[in-house]
Design a protein around this motif. Structure first.
Motif, PDB file in Angstrom:
ATOM      1  N   SER A 120      67.120 -78.594  57.421  1.00 23.70           N
ATOM      2  CA  SER A 120      67.356 -77.501  58.680  1.00 23.70           C
ATOM      3  C   SER A 120      68.741 -77.033  58.592  1.00 23.70           C
ATOM      4  O   SER A 120      68.764 -75.767  58.696  1.00 23.70           O
ATOM      5  CB  SER A 120      66.916 -78.240  59.873  1.00 23.70           C
ATOM      6  N   GLY A 121      69.643 -78.029  58.398  1.00 23.88           N
ATOM      7  CA  GLY A 121      70.993 -77.465  58.522  1.00 23.88           C
ATOM      8  C   GLY A 121      71.259 -76.506  57.163  1.00 23.88           C
ATOM      9  O   GLY A 121      72.104 -75.490  57.601  1.00 23.88           O
ATOM     10  N   GLY A 122      70.832 -76.873  56.152  1.00 21.35           N
ATOM     11  CA  GLY A 122      71.151 -75.962  55.048  1.00 21.35           C
ATOM     12  C   GLY A 122      70.581 -74.506  55.338  1.00 21.35           C
ATOM     13  O   GLY A 122      71.188 -73.475  54.792  1.00 21.35           O
ATOM     14  N   VAL A 123      69.123 -74.512  55.849  1.00 18.59           N
ATOM     15  CA  VAL A 123      68.659 -73.317  56.086  1.00 18.59           C
ATOM     16  C   VAL A 123      69.637 -72.459  57.129  1.00 18.59           C
ATOM     17  O   VAL A 123      69.710 -71.226  57.132  1.00 18.59           O
ATOM     18  CB  VAL A 123      67.246 -73.395  56.673  1.00 18.59           C
ATOM     19  N   CYS A 124      70.246 -73.191  57.996  1.00 20.67           N
ATOM     20  CA  CYS A 124      70.932 -72.505  59.043  1.00 20.67           C
ATOM     21  C   CYS A 124      72.053 -72.191  58.557  1.00 20.67           C
ATOM     22  O   CYS A 124      72.612 -70.718  58.970  1.00 20.67           O
ATOM     23  CB  CYS A 124      71.081 -73.455  60.312  1.00 20.67           C
ATOM     24  N   PHE A 125      72.925 -72.778  57.731  1.00 24.76           N
ATOM     25  CA  PHE A 125      74.013 -72.296  56.898  1.00 24.76           C
ATOM     26  C   PHE A 125      73.575 -70.914  56.218  1.00 24.76           C
ATOM     27  O   PHE A 125      74.422 -69.968  56.197  1.00 24.76           O
ATOM     28  CB  PHE A 125      74.648 -73.209  56.100  1.00 24.76           C
ATOM     29  N   SER A 176      76.668 -71.246  49.947  1.00 25.73           N
ATOM     30  CA  SER A 176      76.851 -72.150  48.930  1.00 25.73           C
ATOM     31  C   SER A 176      76.504 -73.535  49.684  1.00 25.73           C
ATOM     32  O   SER A 176      75.957 -74.478  48.921  1.00 25.73           O
ATOM     33  CB  SER A 176      78.199 -72.264  48.281  1.00 25.73           C
ATOM     34  N   GLY A 177      77.357 -73.698  50.651  1.00 26.71           N
ATOM     35  CA  GLY A 177      77.009 -75.024  51.457  1.00 26.71           C
ATOM     36  C   GLY A 177      75.550 -75.103  51.736  1.00 26.71           C
ATOM     37  O   GLY A 177      75.053 -76.399  51.662  1.00 26.71           O
ATOM     38  N   GLY A 178      74.800 -74.263  52.298  1.00 23.77           N
ATOM     39  CA  GLY A 178      73.533 -74.390  52.496  1.00 23.77           C
ATOM     40  C   GLY A 178      72.621 -74.685  51.326  1.00 23.77           C
ATOM     41  O   GLY A 178      71.750 -75.434  51.607  1.00 23.77           O
ATOM     42  N   MET A 179      72.730 -74.053  50.347  1.00 22.82           N
ATOM     43  CA  MET A 179      71.977 -74.171  49.216  1.00 22.82           C
ATOM     44  C   MET A 179      72.254 -75.583  48.741  1.00 22.82           C
ATOM     45  O   MET A 179      71.288 -76.440  48.228  1.00 22.82           O
ATOM     46  CB  MET A 179      72.262 -73.144  48.003  1.00 22.82           C
ATOM     47  N   VAL A 180      73.666 -76.290  48.518  1.00 27.01           N
ATOM     48  CA  VAL A 180      73.714 -77.424  48.359  1.00 27.01           C
ATOM     49  C   VAL A 180      73.163 -78.546  49.131  1.00 27.01           C
ATOM     50  O   VAL A 180      72.627 -79.713  48.762  1.00 27.01           O
ATOM     51  CB  VAL A 180      75.218 -77.773  48.189  1.00 27.01           C
ATOM     52  N   LEU A 181      72.980 -78.452  50.402  1.00 24.26           N
ATOM     53  CA  LEU A 181      72.333 -79.291  51.548  1.00 24.26           C
ATOM     54  C   LEU A 181      70.812 -79.095  51.237  1.00 24.26           C
ATOM     55  O   LEU A 181      70.164 -80.205  51.421  1.00 24.26           O
ATOM     56  CB  LEU A 181      72.671 -78.939  52.851  1.00 24.26           C
ATOM     57  N   CYS A 182      70.384 -77.912  50.924  1.00 25.87           N
ATOM     58  CA  CYS A 182      68.826 -77.873  50.718  1.00 25.87           C
ATOM     59  C   CYS A 182      68.473 -78.696  49.554  1.00 25.87           C
ATOM     60  O   CYS A 182      67.381 -79.105  49.624  1.00 25.87           O
ATOM     61  CB  CYS A 182      68.336 -76.624  50.762  1.00 25.87           C
ATOM     62  N   TRP A 183      69.359 -78.670  48.557  1.00 25.32           N
ATOM     63  CA  TRP A 183      69.023 -79.221  47.193  1.00 25.32           C
ATOM     64  C   TRP A 183      69.183 -80.807  47.316  1.00 25.32           C
ATOM     65  O   TRP A 183      68.272 -81.540  46.909  1.00 25.32           O
ATOM     66  CB  TRP A 183      69.829 -78.504  46.073  1.00 25.32           C
TER      67      TRP A 183
END
Length: 246
Positions: A120-125, A176-183
């Motif tokens: 959820s945090g990655g999607v929000c970023f 970039s931060g959101g995609m890294v967190l989602c991964w």
């Protein structure tokens, strides 16, 4: 350990994007004076932002004036304000959710909600980065169209300011931060519980249960060939001949 390091990397990238988005929103350097044509006087520079207009003098003095009326502003400026504020709020929300879902924090440790919180945090970023990217791209397009418009005087033309470039960098950092967190929120295969295997018996089962006696041995049909009861239709019955009664 690798997943924790990846989550920290994604969180710090998103946090840098949040700081850059806030600074770009506050700064007035969205549009700067273009020195073209007869406008070659560099003693004074005009800058326009989302919240104020500033004048810079060659003596080093800044004079800024905040926009007083909100309804008197152009619609594109109002939309840019709303999108940037929404991007900042979404980034703050993403930071809080990501902190709660990261493996290095004690919130809900060893719980199944850790991975959904990081996702959820990655999607929000990612959403915050897209909002910021849309705003700075829209402003860049307006500045370029006005600059090459022949009907606009040279003294009223502006160039892209430093805040727009900072907005582009912040948007890419947030994405970039959101995609890294989602991964990093994907489940780790090495931590999955092992499959249950059938346990083999330690010793062979006993041949028979000693409580019950073994079954009798099997006799072939040849042993029961002569063991038959006499019938009435046979030639003799119990040692008497049939012709003795005729």
């Amino acid at each position: 350990m690798a997943s924790m390091a990846v989550q920290l990397l994604g969180f710090f990238l998103g946090l840098l994007g949040l700081v850059g988005t806030v600074v770009a929103t506050v700064l007035p350097h969205w549009r700067s004076t273009a020195y073209v044509g007869s406008n070659i006087i560099t003693a004074t520079a005009y800058m326009k932002g989302l919240w104020m207009e500033c004048v810079w003098h060659s003596t080093g003095i800044y004079q800024c004036q905040v926009y007083i009326s909100l309804l008197a502003l152009p619609q594109d400026l109002q939309a840019a304000r709303a999108l940037m504020v929404l991007s900042c709020i979404t980034s703050v929300l993403a930071s809080l959710v990501s902190v709660m879902g990261m493996k290095c924090t004690r919130f809900a440790r060893h719980s199944v909600i850790k991975s959904p919180l990081v996702l959820s945090g990655g999607v929000c970023f990612i959403c915050a980065g897209l909002l910021c990217l849309i705003t700075v791209s829209w402003t860049t397009n307006d500045v370029i169209l006005d600059f090459y418009d022949p009907f606009i005087p040279s003294g009223m033309k502006y160039e892209i300011g430093l805040a727009v470039y900072l907005g582009f960098a912040s948007a890419f950092l947030s994405l970039s931060g959101g995609m890294v967190l989602c991964w990093s929120s994907s489940p780790d295969r090495s931590q999955r519980p092992p499959r249950m295997q059938r346990s083999l018996p330690l010793s062979a089962p006993p041949p028979f249960n000693p409580i019950y006696p073994p079954a009798p041995p099997y006799k072939p049909p040849e042993a029961l060939r002569d063991n038959r009861a006499p019938s009435f239709c046979s030639a003799s019955s119990s040692g008497y001949r049939l012709h003795d009664y005729v």
